[in-house]
Motif scaffolding. Structure first.
Motif, PDB file in Angstrom:
ATOM      1  N   VAL A 139      77.918 -40.874 -47.118  1.00 11.69           N
ATOM      2  CA  VAL A 139      78.439 -42.197 -46.257  1.00 11.69           C
ATOM      3  C   VAL A 139      77.940 -42.301 -44.958  1.00 11.69           C
ATOM      4  N   VAL A 140      78.003 -41.177 -44.383  1.00 15.01           N
ATOM      5  CA  VAL A 140      77.658 -41.075 -42.685  1.00 15.01           C
ATOM      6  C   VAL A 140      76.096 -41.551 -42.974  1.00 15.01           C
ATOM      7  N   PHE A 141      75.241 -40.835 -43.624  1.00 11.93           N
ATOM      8  CA  PHE A 141      73.814 -41.032 -43.732  1.00 11.93           C
ATOM      9  C   PHE A 141      73.716 -42.553 -44.034  1.00 11.93           C
ATOM     10  N   MET A 142      74.240 -43.288 -44.887  1.00  8.51           N
ATOM     11  CA  MET A 142      74.148 -44.551 -45.244  1.00  8.51           C
ATOM     12  C   MET A 142      74.419 -45.302 -43.958  1.00  8.51           C
ATOM     13  N   LEU A 143      75.572 -45.227 -43.307  1.00  9.04           N
ATOM     14  CA  LEU A 143      75.876 -46.052 -42.305  1.00  9.04           C
ATOM     15  C   LEU A 143      75.106 -45.722 -41.293  1.00  9.04           C
ATOM     16  N   GLY A 144      74.419 -44.722 -40.839  1.00  5.87           N
ATOM     17  CA  GLY A 144      73.136 -44.356 -40.013  1.00  5.87           C
ATOM     18  C   GLY A 144      72.127 -45.037 -40.374  1.00  5.87           C
ATOM     19  N   GLY A 145      71.839 -45.319 -41.733  1.00  2.48           N
ATOM     20  CA  GLY A 145      70.762 -46.115 -41.955  1.00  2.48           C
ATOM     21  C   GLY A 145      70.803 -47.798 -41.931  1.00  2.48           C
ATOM     22  N   ALA A 146      71.983 -48.145 -42.032  1.00  2.00           N
ATOM     23  CA  ALA A 146      72.472 -49.298 -41.934  1.00  2.00           C
ATOM     24  C   ALA A 146      72.355 -49.831 -40.451  1.00  2.00           C
ATOM     25  N   PHE A 147      72.878 -48.984 -39.821  1.00  2.00           N
ATOM     26  CA  PHE A 147      72.904 -49.079 -38.086  1.00  2.00           C
ATOM     27  C   PHE A 147      71.256 -49.367 -37.601  1.00  2.00           C
ATOM     28  N   VAL A 148      70.461 -48.373 -37.969  1.00  2.00           N
ATOM     29  CA  VAL A 148      68.995 -48.398 -37.747  1.00  2.00           C
ATOM     30  C   VAL A 148      68.398 -49.810 -38.202  1.00  2.00           C
ATOM     31  N   ALA A 149      68.731 -50.137 -39.420  1.00  2.00           N
ATOM     32  CA  ALA A 149      68.161 -51.358 -40.189  1.00  2.00           C
ATOM     33  C   ALA A 149      68.443 -52.510 -39.271  1.00  2.00           C
ATOM     34  N   LEU A 150      69.834 -52.529 -38.835  1.00  4.17           N
ATOM     35  CA  LEU A 150      70.384 -53.566 -38.320  1.00  4.17           C
ATOM     36  C   LEU A 150      69.767 -53.770 -36.965  1.00  4.17           C
ATOM     37  N   THR A 151      69.614 -52.745 -36.254  1.00  2.00           N
ATOM     38  CA  THR A 151      69.120 -52.661 -34.806  1.00  2.00           C
ATOM     39  C   THR A 151      67.700 -53.100 -34.928  1.00  2.00           C
ATOM     40  N   CYS A 152      66.747 -52.968 -36.120  1.00  2.00           N
ATOM     41  CA  CYS A 152      65.440 -53.202 -35.834  1.00  2.00           C
ATOM     42  C   CYS A 152      65.508 -54.803 -36.235  1.00  2.00           C
ATOM     43  N   ILE A 153      66.535 -55.255 -37.266  1.00  2.00           N
ATOM     44  CA  ILE A 153      66.461 -56.683 -37.309  1.00  2.00           C
ATOM     45  C   ILE A 153      66.780 -57.643 -36.182  1.00  2.00           C
ATOM     46  N   VAL A 154      67.699 -56.850 -35.487  1.00  2.00           N
ATOM     47  CA  VAL A 154      68.087 -57.528 -34.050  1.00  2.00           C
ATOM     48  C   VAL A 154      66.785 -57.607 -33.175  1.00  2.00           C
ATOM     49  N   MET A 171      79.581 -48.694 -54.632  1.00  2.00           N
ATOM     50  CA  MET A 171      79.421 -47.777 -53.911  1.00  2.00           C
ATOM     51  C   MET A 171      80.765 -47.020 -54.408  1.00  2.00           C
ATOM     52  N   ALA A 172      81.995 -47.714 -54.438  1.00  2.00           N
ATOM     53  CA  ALA A 172      83.066 -46.856 -54.718  1.00  2.00           C
ATOM     54  C   ALA A 172      83.571 -46.480 -55.951  1.00  2.00           C
ATOM     55  N   TYR A 173      83.150 -47.308 -57.185  1.00  2.00           N
ATOM     56  CA  TYR A 173      83.421 -46.985 -58.145  1.00  2.00           C
ATOM     57  C   TYR A 173      82.310 -46.483 -59.231  1.00  2.00           C
ATOM     58  N   TRP A 174      80.881 -47.099 -59.011  1.00  2.00           N
ATOM     59  CA  TRP A 174      80.075 -46.334 -59.889  1.00  2.00           C
ATOM     60  C   TRP A 174      79.275 -45.307 -59.215  1.00  2.00           C
ATOM     61  N   MET A 175      79.217 -45.410 -57.750  1.00  2.00           N
ATOM     62  CA  MET A 175      78.739 -44.039 -57.130  1.00  2.00           C
ATOM     63  C   MET A 175      79.701 -43.112 -56.632  1.00  2.00           C
ATOM     64  N   HIS A 176      80.817 -43.398 -56.985  1.00  2.00           N
ATOM     65  CA  HIS A 176      82.036 -42.332 -56.667  1.00  2.00           C
ATOM     66  C   HIS A 176      81.830 -42.217 -54.965  1.00  2.00           C
ATOM     67  N   MET A 177      81.832 -42.877 -54.400  1.00  2.00           N
ATOM     68  CA  MET A 177      81.832 -42.696 -52.780  1.00  2.00           C
ATOM     69  C   MET A 177      83.037 -42.881 -52.257  1.00  2.00           C
ATOM     70  N   LYS A 178      84.208 -43.210 -53.153  1.00  2.00           N
ATOM     71  CA  LYS A 178      85.660 -43.073 -52.482  1.00  2.00           C
ATOM     72  C   LYS A 178      86.292 -41.513 -52.854  1.00  2.00           C
ATOM     73  N   ASP A 179      85.661 -40.796 -53.652  1.00  2.00           N
ATOM     74  CA  ASP A 179      86.053 -39.532 -54.102  1.00  2.00           C
ATOM     75  C   ASP A 179      85.709 -38.549 -52.752  1.00  2.00           C
ATOM     76  N   LYS A 180      86.610 -37.356 -52.704  1.00  2.00           N
ATOM     77  CA  LYS A 180      86.344 -36.472 -51.661  1.00  2.00           C
ATOM     78  C   LYS A 180      84.994 -35.570 -52.056  1.00  2.00           C
ATOM     79  N   GLY A 181      84.545 -35.190 -50.668  1.00  2.00           N
ATOM     80  CA  GLY A 181      83.363 -34.620 -50.624  1.00  2.00           C
ATOM     81  C   GLY A 181      81.871 -35.421 -50.640  1.00  2.00           C
ATOM     82  N   HIS A 182      82.106 -36.700 -50.561  1.00  2.00           N
ATOM     83  CA  HIS A 182      81.135 -37.711 -50.415  1.00  2.00           C
ATOM     84  C   HIS A 182      80.906 -37.990 -48.875  1.00  2.00           C
ATOM     85  N   LEU A 183      81.308 -37.450 -47.779  1.00  2.00           N
ATOM     86  CA  LEU A 183      81.251 -38.080 -46.608  1.00  2.00           C
ATOM     87  C   LEU A 183      79.931 -37.867 -45.853  1.00  2.00           C
ATOM     88  N   LEU A 184      79.298 -37.094 -46.071  1.00  2.00           N
ATOM     89  CA  LEU A 184      77.949 -36.723 -45.620  1.00  2.00           C
ATOM     90  C   LEU A 184      76.967 -37.982 -46.144  1.00  2.00           C
TER      91      LEU A 184
END
Length: 106
Positions: A83-98, A68-81
């Motif tokens: 990242v927020v959606f991916m973290l939200g998706g990970a939170f929903v997925a982990l909640t479903c698993i739990v 994500m950092a080097y090939w999808m350039h998520m470390k660059d500026k302007g990619h915050l949104l």
């Protein structure tokens, strides 16, 4: 003359590229992590299976971060949104698993 210089400086800042070196280092690091994973799975007879599972999970997380950092350039500026959606998706997925595990075990 001064306007040409400022235009060229603006152009250089806008088209700044991180170069090959970081991509090559990230690629080599990904290859090394993959080789360690293959070696860990191959040595399942000599090493505790729980240790191998934990090692594989840690290396998988490292691979995701590198990808994500080097090939999808998520470390660059302007990619915050994204990242927020991916973290939200990970939170929903982990909640479903739990909740699924809770539902099955109790």
């Amino acid at each position: 003359m001064a306007s040409q210089q400022s235009a060229s400086n603006h152009s250089n800042r806008r088209h700044k590229h991180e170069g090959r070196q970081k991509h090559i280092v990230a690629f080599i690091f990904s290859i090394v992590l993959s080789l360690i994973a293959f070696a860990a799975v191959a040595s399942v007879a000599e090493v505790n299976a729980t240790f191998i599972i934990i090692l594989l999970l840690v290396m998988a997380v490292l691979q995701v971060i590198i990808q994500m950092a080097y090939w999808m350039h998520m470390k660059d500026k302007g990619h915050l949104l994204p990242v927020v959606f991916m973290l939200g998706g990970a939170f929903v997925a982990l909640t479903c698993i739990v909740m699924a595990l809770y539902w099955v075990w109790w």
